[in-house]
Structures are given as C-alpha cells and as structure tokens.
Design an enzyme around this catalytic site. Structure first.
Site, PDB file in Angstrom:
ATOM      1  CG  ASP A  18      -1.792  -1.216   1.301  1.00  0.00           C
ATOM      2  OD1 ASP A  18      -2.236  -1.674   0.236  1.00  0.00           O
ATOM      3  OD2 ASP A  18      -1.992  -1.730   2.410  1.00  0.00           O
ATOM      4  CE  LYS A  21       3.334  -2.324  -4.473  1.00  0.00           C
ATOM      5  NZ  LYS A  21       2.856  -1.992  -3.121  1.00  0.00           N
ATOM      6  N   GLY A  22       0.931   1.828  -7.453  1.00  0.00           N
ATOM      7  CA  GLY A  22       0.068   2.015  -8.625  1.00  0.00           C
ATOM      8  C   GLY A  22       0.259   3.401  -9.214  1.00  0.00           C
ATOM      9  CE  LYS A  23       0.706  10.456  -8.420  1.00  0.00           C
ATOM     10  NZ  LYS A  23       0.456  11.524  -7.533  1.00  0.00           N
ATOM     11  N   GLY A  45      -4.119  -4.308  -4.675  1.00  0.00           N
ATOM     12  CA  GLY A  45      -5.138  -3.332  -5.067  1.00  0.00           C
ATOM     13  C   GLY A  45      -4.420  -2.037  -5.381  1.00  0.00           C
ATOM     14  CG  HIS A  46      -1.262  -1.894  -7.659  1.00  0.00           C
ATOM     15  ND1 HIS A  46      -0.379  -2.537  -8.478  1.00  0.00           N
ATOM     16  CD2 HIS A  46      -0.928  -2.253  -6.404  1.00  0.00           C
ATOM     17  CE1 HIS A  46       0.472  -3.257  -7.739  1.00  0.00           C
ATOM     18  NE2 HIS A  46       0.138  -3.106  -6.486  1.00  0.00           N
ATOM     19  CB  THR A  47      -5.762   3.271  -5.683  1.00  0.00           C
ATOM     20  OG1 THR A  47      -6.207   2.223  -4.830  1.00  0.00           O
ATOM     21  CG2 THR A  47      -6.887   4.265  -5.906  1.00  0.00           C
ATOM     22  CB  THR A 133      -6.273 -10.318   0.759  1.00  0.00           C
ATOM     23  OG1 THR A 133      -5.710 -11.369  -0.037  1.00  0.00           O
ATOM     24  CG2 THR A 133      -5.207  -9.275   1.059  1.00  0.00           C
ATOM     25  CD  GLN A 224       1.027  -8.537  -2.607  1.00  0.00           C
ATOM     26  OE1 GLN A 224       1.816  -9.193  -3.242  1.00  0.00           O
ATOM     27  NE2 GLN A 224      -0.197  -8.314  -3.034  1.00  0.00           N
ATOM     28  CB  THR A 239       2.089 -12.014   0.469  1.00  0.00           C
ATOM     29  OG1 THR A 239       1.163 -12.646  -0.415  1.00  0.00           O
ATOM     30  CG2 THR A 239       3.299 -11.493  -0.285  1.00  0.00           C
ATOM     31  NE  ARG A 305      -4.216   0.405   3.030  1.00  0.00           N
ATOM     32  CZ  ARG A 305      -4.393   1.168   1.962  1.00  0.00           C
ATOM     33  NH1 ARG A 305      -4.127   2.462   2.009  1.00  0.00           N
ATOM     34  NH2 ARG A 305      -4.802   0.656   0.823  1.00  0.00           N
ATOM     35  CB  VAL A 415       2.281  16.410  -3.139  1.00  0.00           C
ATOM     36  CG1 VAL A 415       3.702  16.475  -2.609  1.00  0.00           C
ATOM     37  CG2 VAL A 415       2.224  16.913  -4.589  1.00  0.00           C
TER      38      VAL A 415
HETATM   39  P1  IMP Z   1      -2.211 -12.774   1.400  1.00  0.00           P
HETATM   40  O1  IMP Z   1      -1.265 -12.189   0.414  1.00  0.00           O
HETATM   41  O2  IMP Z   1      -3.655 -12.545   1.041  1.00  0.00           O
HETATM   42  O3  IMP Z   1      -1.928 -14.224   1.701  1.00  0.00           O
HETATM   43  O4  IMP Z   1      -2.020 -12.000   2.796  1.00  0.00           O
HETATM   44  C1  IMP Z   1      -0.829 -12.113   3.559  1.00  0.00           C
HETATM   45  C2  IMP Z   1      -0.496 -10.788   4.234  1.00  0.00           C
HETATM   46  O5  IMP Z   1      -0.165  -9.823   3.251  1.00  0.00           O
HETATM   47  C3  IMP Z   1      -1.670 -10.189   5.025  1.00  0.00           C
HETATM   48  O6  IMP Z   1      -1.134  -9.476   6.122  1.00  0.00           O
HETATM   49  C4  IMP Z   1      -2.276  -9.196   4.052  1.00  0.00           C
HETATM   50  O7  IMP Z   1      -2.984  -8.159   4.699  1.00  0.00           O
HETATM   51  C5  IMP Z   1      -1.032  -8.693   3.371  1.00  0.00           C
HETATM   52  N1  IMP Z   1      -1.281  -8.193   2.013  1.00  0.00           N
HETATM   53  C6  IMP Z   1      -1.495  -8.928   0.896  1.00  0.00           C
HETATM   54  N2  IMP Z   1      -1.663  -8.134  -0.166  1.00  0.00           N
HETATM   55  C7  IMP Z   1      -1.528  -6.874   0.271  1.00  0.00           C
HETATM   56  C8  IMP Z   1      -1.555  -5.600  -0.391  1.00  0.00           C
HETATM   57  O8  IMP Z   1      -1.728  -5.473  -1.598  1.00  0.00           O
HETATM   58  N3  IMP Z   1      -1.365  -4.513   0.411  1.00  0.00           N
HETATM   59  C9  IMP Z   1      -1.124  -4.614   1.759  1.00  0.00           C
HETATM   60  N4  IMP Z   1      -1.084  -5.778   2.399  1.00  0.00           N
HETATM   61  C10 IMP Z   1      -1.285  -6.902   1.665  1.00  0.00           C
END
Ligand code: IMP
Length: 425
Positions: A18, A21-23, A45-47, A133, A224, A239, A305, A415
C-alpha cells in the site's frame, strides 16, 4: 547513480504494501512501452486516479491506463481467471482499449476457487492468524511449489486440466469438508473463462527480451512490499511470493542482468494491514487521525490500515535487499498539518541494546522500542507542489533525512492522488 530511468526498471514496495506503487507505475508508464506484473495476484489493489476517475487494479498492470502500452502478467503471478475477466471487462466498459494490449504468461499458475476456500478455512482454524486478504494466495503458491498446480499452458489440454482440478478439489474438500457443489460450479466457471485466456497466452520473458533488444523500455511492477516478502519480510506475517526486486526476473522470465534500475516506493509514514508487528505504530488516537488524513483503508478488502511513523530501519533494510537505485516517497501531503514528525532511526531491544538492522526474528519486533528523531512539521499545503523548490523548507529537510537514513536517492515525491501531483527531482 540515482536512476529511475533504466531501460528495464523494477518498481517495488519497501514497507508493508500500500505504498502507492500504482500511482508511481502510472507516472513512470508514460515513458515505457511494456509494463509487467511479476508476483502476487488479486490480493493487490493498485489505485490510480486519472482526472476525476479512480481505478483500482488487482491483477492487470497499472500501465493499462496509458493507451498503447503492452501489459503483461508474468509467470510469477497466481492468476484468478474469474476476477481477471471481471477486471478486464470492467476496464473495457469504462472505455479502456484492451485489444492486443494484455498478455498472460503461459507459465503462470491458475488460482482456482478452492484455493480461496482453503485460504479462508485455514485462517478460520489457525491459532496464529496471518490476516490474509482471503484471495487464495497462500494455497495457490503451495500447489505451485508442491508441483500440483494448473498453468495457463495446460488450458489447451482439457483432459490434463480436468484431472489436475479433480485432484485439487478432492484434496481441498478433505480439509474444508463442505460446499463441494458450489466449489465445483465455480471451478467449472473458471475453466470456461480459462478458454478466453488462451488467446492472451504468451512467453513474457521472450516478449520482454525482444522489447529490450529493439530499444524499448520496460517496467516490472511489484505488488505488496518488502516486509511482506516470503523470504525477507516479517515471516510468517507475509504473503507467499517474493515481492522484492529479486523476484522480478524470475517472475517474468528474464535474467538479473536485464534489469538496470530499481525504484523503491515508500509512504512518508508507515501503514500495515493484516496481522503482525508494526514497531512504529501510533497510539489509538493518532492512529485514527492519520488513518482519516490518509484515507487508509485497504483497496482490496476495505480493512482499516494501522498507521505509524516512518521506519528508517525498515526502509534502509529494504534499500539493501532491493538494491535500490532510486526512491519514490508518496503521500507527503498527508503530513501537511502535523506540528511535529518523527522518524525511527533504530530499535532499542528488551535486552538493553539497540540495533539499526531490521531483525530476522519477527517476534522480537513485538518488543523493540523505536528510537525516534523528531523534526518540525511544515504546516502548509504541499498538494500543489510541482518542483522541489515548491516544497516548504521543513518538508525538504524531512525528505533529506529519509534519503540520508536509507542511502537511496529520492527522485519522486507524490503529493496527491492525481497524475500531475508529483514532484520529479
Ligand atoms: P495474502 O497475500 O492474502 O496471503 O495476505 C498475507 C499478508 O499480506 C496479510 O497481512 C495481508 O494483509 C497482506 N497483504 C497482501 N496483499 C496486500 C496488499 O496489496 N497490500 C497490503 N497488504 C497486503
């Protein structure tokens, strides 16, 4: 050398995901020809904000919002086919031209509905919950490493796929023991969607090598962040893939020598979603305050978060593990109203010592006390800054300190959410 402008550049998160990176990928994508995702799946989830329109991309690379760029999904990704086409069709419905622009590695593994069911069931039963997730990521990579997975290339042989899937579903049902009919129906839908995937199948390594040989430029987009990397993160609260720059070559099929720049992305503070330690986490009141200022809710799950001060111990470690050639700092504007801003420079341990190295023992992170350096805030609006000189002196001093502590040159500062809200240095 400070460089975000390689011919083949990796963009990797340097905190707990989070980072924005998307931006950053969206901004850098203007000047490249190919953007490829190298790991993860629909957990990302890249916004990206384009004018008044917000896009949240889960599996398709963030470069897709720039007309004409080729977007690839590498072999290192575990692809949820149903979600992929949902995202694909939603982009098309919003007027994004996709024909001939998206390629999926024939070597990528499919993430099937029983992986998601297994993910949820194992989280439900675990004493030590990871806080995933729920997108099936762990179980899909387990099948890959167990050599039982189904790959995109397999989709051309129905019998082979049916047999693998029957076995996979059977194994999953031994663990979940319910919902077999629903799962069977969803698996069938996935395999039908899989037929739509075959025409998109490609050899991402060959495409990227060819692009580089003809002078084109390539971005390898990570998902991630470093602290969630399976090897280098806060295991087991991580992850299941290599999020770091080292994962980029294997995740798309090129050698390390093809890569000539690595841009790390950090938020100007720290956030974490899911379980596991967050050494610089705020007290509840400040946590709520910064979460509101930064709108810190997960783009994939909507979970709040946890927030904290910038952790230079982690950022310096990430700079080393990723071999950063440049650093992008995002969401600086979120700190605009704070009177003072702290940076953690080292951790005091419960044995009376201190360390400036990010420890391998995750559990020790629960008991360390960060040592902070406090800098004065700038208390003015940075959201309109276009050049470094437009930033207030205290904001520049804060960035200088981050640069000094991480050893990575800052080349971009975001910014605001919009494309033009970025300072290039
Ligand atoms: P998983 O990737 O769904 O197995 O989750 C494992 C850990 O990585 C958990 O703490 C999730 O909240 C975190 N996580 C997975 N993908 C993201 C992401 O895109 N952003 C932030 N945390 C993530």
């Amino acid at each position: 050398m400070a460089s975000e402008n390689g011919q083949c550049t990796v963009v990797a998160g340097c905190q707990w995901g989070d980072e924005g990176k998307g931006k950053i990928v969206d901004v850098l994508a203007q000047d490249v020809d190919v953007v490829a995702r190298y790991q993860g799946g629909a957990n990302a989830g890249h916004t990206v904000q384009v004018g008044e329109r917000a896009f949240i991309l889960h599996q398709i690379p963030s470069g897709i919002l720039h007309p004409g760029k080729r977007c690839l999904i590498g072999n290192g990704v575990v692809l949820d086919v149903l979600q992929f086409f949902e995202e694909y069709d939603a982009l098309a419905a919003r007027g994004i031209e996709l024909d001939g622009r998206v390629g999926v590695s024939a070597r990528a593994h499919l993430l099937l509905p029983y992986h998601k069911a297994l993910d949820r069931a194992s989280e439900d039963r675990a004493t030590q919950k990871i806080g995933t997730t729920g997108r099936g990521i762990g179980p899909a990579y387990e099948e890959k490493a167990g050599r039982r997975g189904v790959r995109v290339a397999d989709l051309c042989c129905r019998e082979r796929v049916e047999e693998r899937v029957r076995e996979g579903l059977g194994r999953a049902l031994e663990f979940i023991a319910a919902g077999g009919d629903d799962l069977q129906r969803d698996v069938r839908r996935s395999l039908e969607a899989g037929e739509r995937l075959l025409p998109l199948a490609t050899d991402t390594g060959a495409e990227i090598t060819e692009a580089l040989a003809t002078g084109k430029r390539v971005l390898l987009e990570g998902a991630q962040g470093t602290a969630l990397d399976l090897d280098h993160g806060t295991y087991p609260f991580v992850t299941s893939s290599n999020t770091t720059a080292g994962g980029a070559g294997t995740g798309v099929g090129v050698g390390p020598t093809a890569i000539d720049a690595v841009v790390g992305v950090v938020k100007a503070y720290t956030t974490r979603v899911g379980n596991g330690p967050l050494p610089t986490g705020f007290d509840p009141e400040m946590d709520r305050h910064v979460r509101d200022l930064g709108d810190e809710y997960g783009a994939t799950t909507g979970r709040p978060r946890r927030c904290g001060w910038f952790d230079a111990v982690l950022a310096r470690y990430s700079a080393r593990v990723n071999g950063l050639t440049a650093l992008a700092v995002t969401k600086l504007d979120v700190l605009d109203t704070l009177p003072e801003i702290a940076i953690a420079t080292e951790y005091s341990t419960d044995r009376g010592g201190s360390t400036s190295n990010f420890p391998a023992d995750t559990w020790s992170l629960e008991t360390v006390s960060p040592r902070y350096e406090t800098l004065p805030g700038w208390r003015s609006d940075t959201s309109g800054a276009k050049r470094l000189a437009d930033l207030p002196r205290n904001a520049r001093a804060y960035l200088d300190r981050i640069e000094e502590l991480t050893g990575a040159p800052i080349t971009m500062v975001s910014v605001g959410t919009r494309r033009n809200q970025v300072v290039r240095i």
